[in-house]
Design an enzyme around this catalytic site. Structure first.
Site, PDB file in Angstrom:
ATOM      1  N   CYS A 347      19.613 172.396  75.910  1.00 17.33           N
ATOM      2  CA  CYS A 347      20.144 171.509  74.876  1.00 17.33           C
ATOM      3  C   CYS A 347      19.457 170.124  74.809  1.00 17.33           C
ATOM      4  O   CYS A 347      19.734 169.272  74.034  1.00 17.33           O
ATOM      5  CB  CYS A 347      21.802 171.177  75.120  1.00 17.33           C
ATOM      6  SG  CYS A 347      22.816 172.721  75.254  1.00 17.33           S
ATOM      7  N   HIS A 403      14.278 160.002  66.258  1.00 14.03           N
ATOM      8  CA  HIS A 403      14.808 159.020  65.506  1.00 14.03           C
ATOM      9  C   HIS A 403      15.668 159.449  64.189  1.00 14.03           C
ATOM     10  O   HIS A 403      16.388 158.676  63.237  1.00 14.03           O
ATOM     11  CB  HIS A 403      14.027 157.727  65.230  1.00 14.03           C
ATOM     12  CG  HIS A 403      14.610 156.505  65.161  1.00 14.03           C
ATOM     13  ND1 HIS A 403      16.068 156.359  64.920  1.00 14.03           N
ATOM     14  CD2 HIS A 403      13.995 155.140  65.072  1.00 14.03           C
ATOM     15  CE1 HIS A 403      15.906 154.859  64.762  1.00 14.03           C
ATOM     16  NE2 HIS A 403      15.062 154.212  65.031  1.00 14.03           N
ATOM     17  N   ASP A 407      19.925 156.783  66.368  1.00 17.50           N
ATOM     18  CA  ASP A 407      19.845 155.535  66.274  1.00 17.50           C
ATOM     19  C   ASP A 407      19.559 154.730  67.489  1.00 17.50           C
ATOM     20  O   ASP A 407      19.962 155.258  68.580  1.00 17.50           O
ATOM     21  CB  ASP A 407      20.826 154.689  65.509  1.00 17.50           C
ATOM     22  CG  ASP A 407      21.007 155.443  64.004  1.00 17.50           C
ATOM     23  OD1 ASP A 407      19.904 155.793  63.343  1.00 17.50           O
ATOM     24  OD2 ASP A 407      22.058 155.022  63.565  1.00 17.50           O
TER      25      ASP A 407
END
Ligand code: CAO
Length: 430
Positions: A347, A403, A407
Site C-alpha cells: 500500500c 501530486h 495535495d
C-alpha cells in the site's frame, strides 16, 4: 458533376504500385486530400483530390500497378450534383507539369495541384517508412514516426498505425507523443552511443536481472507520476532511548529492533488518519481505490539490486512480529529467494537508508502506490526548545507523493503526523 480522376504525369512511362488508399467509396474529400499513395523504387507520392466532393467509385485497389493517365476514381463534385460525367483529362503540356482540360479546373488550380504533388514527393526515409500523407498526419498530431510500427507492405506506416499509436499514448501505455503536438508526452532526445574506451580503459558488465527489471519500473514511475517530495525531521530521542532499553529483551525473543519497525507503525497510523495515502488511482485515472488493509513495502538493498518485499497487515502485528517479518523478508531478499507474491500488494513503501547514512533523498513513488517515505540517518542536533538549545536525536524524513492524488497541504499534515507519533511512540497505542 461526376469527374474522372486520373493519375497525373508521373514523369515516367512505367507502372507504379499503389501502396496506400486512405479513402473508401462514399467518403467526402476536400480538395487536395490524398486519394491514393504510389510508390516507385525511389520515391512515394500522393495523388490528391482535384476537387472537393464525394468519392462515388473507386476504380483501383491496393497493390495495383498503374501509370500516368489511369483513372483511379469517380468524384462527385460537391458544387454540382448532376450525374453528368465530365472527363478531366491530364495533358502532358511539358515534362513534369500537370494541367487539366476541364473548364471547372483553372490553369492556376492545376498548377497548385502540381506544386502540391511535387512537394508531396519525398524520398522514403530509411528509419520510418511512410508516405507523405502519413507524414503530414503524424506531423499534425505531433507523432514521432520513428516510434510507430508500420503494418503496411514492407512495414510501411499507415494512417491507421498512427491513429493506433495515438490511442495507445492517450490511454497512458506509452508517452511518445512529440511535445509539439497537443499531448503532454515527452520528446526526449535519445542518449548518444559513446565509445568510452576513447578516453581510457573500461570494462563492460551486464546489469543484473533485478537492475534491468527495477530500472524499467523506476523509469516508468518517474516519468508517469508527477512527484513532489516533502521533507521534515522527527525527534526520536525518546524512541531511541526506549529501543536501546529493549535491545536485550528483543534479542532474547530472537529479534533485532531497529528504528524501522517503529517507523512502520507510525506510517500505519498515518495511513489510517489520511486514507488517500493508502490508495491507488483506477486504471482510467478517474477514481481513487481506497484500501482497507495495510501492507507496507520495505526497500531492501541486495548484492543484485533493489527489491521491495511487502510486510502484510502491519496494523495487526506487534513490534516484535514486525521485526521478525522484516528479518525474514530481508534475508530472503538477499538470498534471492523472494517470490512474486512476497513483492505484491503493497500500500505504501518505506525506503530506509538510515543504517548507511545521508541527510535526505527523494525516493521514487512505487506505483500503483501513491506515496513513499525515505528515511535517512538520525543525528544529534541542537534544537531550540523552551528558550534554550537542547541536544536531540533528529531523524530526517522525505515523503515523495503522487501530486495527482495528494495535495501539498495533505502531505505536510501526513509528515506532521509521523513526526508527532515518532516523538512519543506511546501515542501509537492511542
Ligand atoms: N538512523 C540511524 N541509524 C539507523 C537508522 C537511522 N535512520 N536506521 C537504522 N539504523 C541503524 C540500526 O539501528 C542498526 O544499528 P544497530 O545495530 O546499532 O541497532 C544499523 O543502522 C543497521 O540497520 P539495518 O540497515 O541492518 O536495519 P534496518 O531495519 O534499519 O533496515 C533494511 C533494514 C532491509 C531496510 C536495510 O538493511 C536496507 O536494505 N536498507 C537499504 C534500503 C535501500 O536500498 N533503499 C534505497 C531504495 S532507492 O535505491
Amino acid at each position: 458533376m461526376l469527374i474522372d480522376v486520373e493519375v497525373p504525369d508521373l514523369g515516367t512511362d512505367g507502372e507504379v504500385e499503389i501502396i496506400e488508399i486512405p479513402i473508401s467509396e462514399g467518403d467526402t474529400v476536400a480538395v487536395d486530400d490524398t486519394l491514393i499513395t504510389l510508390e516507385s523504387d525511389k520515391a512515394s507520392m500522393d495523388i490528391p483530390a482535384p476537387e472537393a466532393g464525394i468519392v462515388k467509385e473507386l476504380l483501383v485497389k491496393l497493390g495495383d500497378k498503374i501509370k500516368t493517365g489511369t483513372i483511379i476514381a469517380k468524384l462527385e463534385n460537391s458544387l454540382d450534383n448532376s450525374t453528368e460525367v465530365n472527363n478531366i483529362k491530364t495533358e502532358k503540356k511539358s515534362e513534369n507539369k500537370l494541367v487539366t482540360k476541364s473548364e471547372s479546373i483553372t490553369e492556376k488550380k492545376a498548377e497548385k495541384i502540381q506544386d502540391n504533388q511535387e512537394q508531396n514527393i519525398e524520398k522514403s526515409d530509411k528509419d520510418s517508412h511512410a508516405g507523405p500523407a502519413s507524414r503530414r498526419f503524424a506531423q499534425t498530431l505531433g507523432v514521432d514516426l520513428t516510434k510507430v510500427n508500420g503494418s503496411g507492405q514492407k512495414n510501411r506506416i499507415l494512417k491507421t498505425d498512427i491513429q493506433d499509436f495515438v490511442k495507445e499514448s492517450l490511454s497512458g501505455s506509452n508517452s511518445n507523443l512529440n511535445s509539439s503536438g497537443n499531448s503532454s508526452g515527452l520528446n526526449v532526445a535519445a542518449m548518444p552511443e559513446i565509445d568510452f574506451s576513447k578516453f581510457g580503459e573500461v570494462e563492460t558488465k551486464e546489469l543484473s536481472r533485478i537492475k534491468k527489471l527495477s530500472g524499467s519500473f523506476l523509469h516508468r514511475n518517474w516519468v508517469n507520476i508527477p512527484h513532489v517530495t516533502q521533507f521534515d525531521s522527527a525527534d526520536i530521542t525518546e524512541l531511541e532511548a526506549f529501543r536501546k532499553g529493549q535491545k536485550e529483551f528483543a534479542a532474547k525473543q530472537g529479534v533485532k529492533l531497529t528504528p524501522l519497525v517503529f517507523i512502520m507503525k507510525a506510517v500505519v497510523s498515518g495511513l489510517k488518519t489520511f486514507p488517500s495515502f493508502n490508495s491507488s488511482l483506477s486504471f482510467d485515472n478517474q477514481s481513487l481505490i481506497l484500501k482497507k488493509y495495510c501492507h507496507i513495502g520495505v526497500a531492501v538493498d541486495t548484492p543484485n539490486g533493489l527489491v521491495v518485499p511487502v510486510v502484510r497487515n502491519v496494523d495487526k502485528k506487534s513490534i516484535f512480529e514486525l521485526a521478525q517479518d522484516l528479518a525474514e523478508l530481508s534475508a530472503k531478499a538477499r538470498d534471492g529467494k523472494l517470490t512474486a507474491n512476497d513483492m505484491q500488494g503493497g500500500c505504501f513503501t518505506i525506503s530506509s537508508l538510515g543504517g548507511i547514512g545521508g541527510t535526505g533523498f527523494t525516493p521514487i513513488v512505487n506505483a500503483p502506490e501513491v506515496a513513499i517515505l525515505g528515511v535517512s540517518k538520525s543525528s544529534m542536533q541542537a534544537v531550540y526548545i523552551n528558550g534554550k538549545f537542547e541536544p536531540r536525536l533528529m531523524l530526517p524524513l522525505s515523503l515523495s507523493y503522487d501530486h495527482r492524488v495528494i495535495d501539498g497541504a495533505e502531505a505536510v499534515r501526513f509528515t506532521n503526523h509521523l513526526v508527532f507519533q515518532l516523538a512519543d511512540i506511546r501515542r501509537l497505542l492511542l
